[in-house]
Design an enzyme around this catalytic site. Sequence first.
Site, mmCIF file in Angstrom:
data_model
loop_
_atom_site.group_PDB
_atom_site.id
_atom_site.type_symbol
_atom_site.label_atom_id
_atom_site.label_comp_id
_atom_site.label_asym_id
_atom_site.label_seq_id
_atom_site.Cartn_x
_atom_site.Cartn_y
_atom_site.Cartn_z
ATOM 1 N N SER A 59 -5.692 1.170 -3.795
ATOM 2 C CA SER A 59 -4.740 0.132 -2.944
ATOM 3 C C SER A 59 -3.615 1.156 -2.531
ATOM 4 C CB SER A 59 -4.075 -0.383 -4.339
ATOM 5 O OG SER A 59 -5.173 -1.531 -4.718
ATOM 6 N N THR A 101 0.600 -1.583 -3.726
ATOM 7 C CA THR A 101 0.775 -2.507 -2.502
ATOM 8 C C THR A 101 2.244 -2.788 -2.266
ATOM 9 O OG1 THR A 101 -1.425 -3.551 -3.089
ATOM 10 C CG2 THR A 101 0.129 -4.599 -1.636
ATOM 11 N N GLU A 144 1.841 -10.378 -2.133
ATOM 12 C CA GLU A 144 0.634 -9.763 -2.707
ATOM 13 C C GLU A 144 0.495 -10.797 -3.694
ATOM 14 O OE1 GLU A 144 -1.353 -5.913 -4.664
ATOM 15 O OE2 GLU A 144 0.634 -6.548 -5.155
ATOM 16 N N ASP A 195 -7.441 -8.098 -8.154
ATOM 17 C CA ASP A 195 -8.216 -6.948 -8.511
ATOM 18 C C ASP A 195 -8.228 -6.357 -9.830
ATOM 19 O OD1 ASP A 195 -8.086 -3.726 -7.448
ATOM 20 O OD2 ASP A 195 -6.526 -3.745 -8.846
ATOM 21 N N ASP A 241 -6.928 -5.509 0.628
ATOM 22 C CA ASP A 241 -6.573 -4.040 0.737
ATOM 23 C C ASP A 241 -8.036 -3.425 0.401
ATOM 24 O OD1 ASP A 241 -6.983 -4.699 -2.080
ATOM 25 O OD2 ASP A 241 -5.507 -3.493 -2.549
ATOM 26 N N HIS A 242 -8.931 -3.696 -0.177
ATOM 27 C CA HIS A 242 -10.264 -3.390 -0.511
ATOM 28 C C HIS A 242 -11.206 -4.121 -0.932
ATOM 29 C CE1 HIS A 242 -9.216 -3.179 -4.762
ATOM 30 N NE2 HIS A 242 -8.280 -2.651 -4.486
ATOM 31 N N HIS A 260 -13.493 -0.391 -7.166
ATOM 32 C CA HIS A 260 -13.759 -1.126 -5.749
ATOM 33 C C HIS A 260 -15.046 -0.768 -5.158
ATOM 34 C CE1 HIS A 260 -9.079 0.062 -5.994
ATOM 35 N NE2 HIS A 260 -9.116 -1.070 -6.963
#
Length: 472
Positions: A125, A178, A345, A350, A392-393, A435
């Site tokens: 991140s 983030t 966010e 996550d 972000d991923h 991730h």
Amino acid sequence: MKQSAIALALLSCLITPVSQAQTSQNINILENRAAQGDITMPGGARRLSGDQTEALRASLNDKPAKNIILLIGDGMGDSEITAARNYAEGAGGYFKGIDALPLTGQYTHYALDKKTGKPDYVTDSAASATAWTTGVKTYNGALGVDIHENPHTTILEMAKAAGLATGNVSTAELQDATPAALVSHVTSRKCYGPSVTSEKCPGNALEKGGKGSITEQLLNARADVTLGGGAKTFAETATAGEWQGKTLREQALARGYQIVSDAASLAAVTQAGQDKPLLGLFAEGNMPVRWHGPKASYHGNLDKPAVTCTPNPQRNETVPTLAQMTDKAIELLSKNERGFFLQVEGASIDKQDHAANPCGQIGETVDLDEAVQRALEFAKKDGNTLVIVTADHAHSSQIVAPDTKAPGLTQALNTKDGAVMAISYGNSEEDSQEHTGSQLRIAAYGPNAANVVGLTDQTDLFYTMKAALGLQ
């Protein structure tokens, strides 16, 4: 069909006048993506109610944006969106925020190896947030610096320098990657406060002539509105600099910050700006998630019954929701006549994915959707606001057949349809899922929204936002 319609709209660039009735019809075609009828009947599962060409053409707007609202679902890949939609809205349902943005693309998101500069195909991140906040690829763990540890100006810093109001909202600790990427420049994302910075990021420490820890840099960045968790680090004491010997919370108060700690005190705030910036600290660490449920386990979909997610008692009425924080940030920032930049966010999609907790992960996706709805409501009334929604991923959860004997961790859920959906986490050992590197969805509404269409890179987002706001 969708791709050809988008291509036609973008290539023609013919924005023709439309009547109010046509506009209403266009909006309905683009935004209402629920199944049209009984999904067991021919055509019942269709989501399109008509041709999109005119609707997409009407959605194009190449004028400058006055405001940007960027909403990030941390770890929100396509699988996470689909699982949440299936559970909360049903297979034929749709999210009124995430699924309602008219222009959609995909972007690549990789980090760089610090030593070789070659692609690191799975980003964390910190590196991903640095990519969209500065336009620079970097190594995993870095915030606001490149692979040579050189700092780069962030989009929030640029917006503030141009006289725009700025906001930073997260359900994570405000020192987490983030939100921290907007306001800090450190060689390791772990450098939350002064003590760990002296140990892990000595070159960034104040006593070494650096800019200080993430929290100290956050206070120096002085965004007009900063809301999230992470109160624990504000109890640390500065070890060097002008505020040596004072806690970071004491420093914030002495520097004019108005600090709130619950939903009621947040709701009571009516003004926030450079004279009295707003700092909301609603948890010692990360903010509590929306839903509870069992974590996935080996053969959990086979050995245990399907479950229905339950409300988290720790998230009571004293804790502001992401939608409430988004609403308040927009209310306060929109008072600036020059415009504003706001990042929001949903962090624990996550974190719950890492924990192999499908109910936690899904609830946080629903939370983000509600925040997106608030952003879109404002943007439609305002007419000069670019709303962007992305991640972000990608992450580890996958939807598998309910009777799958999976090698990883699984859990079955009862969906809104009354059906069973099994979620599998299988890319890591039991402690923490990891991730993944697949490309991500990015969608937008408003001025310059067309620049997310097609295949772009995460760094393109920085340049798209910079150009939309006319920043130098």
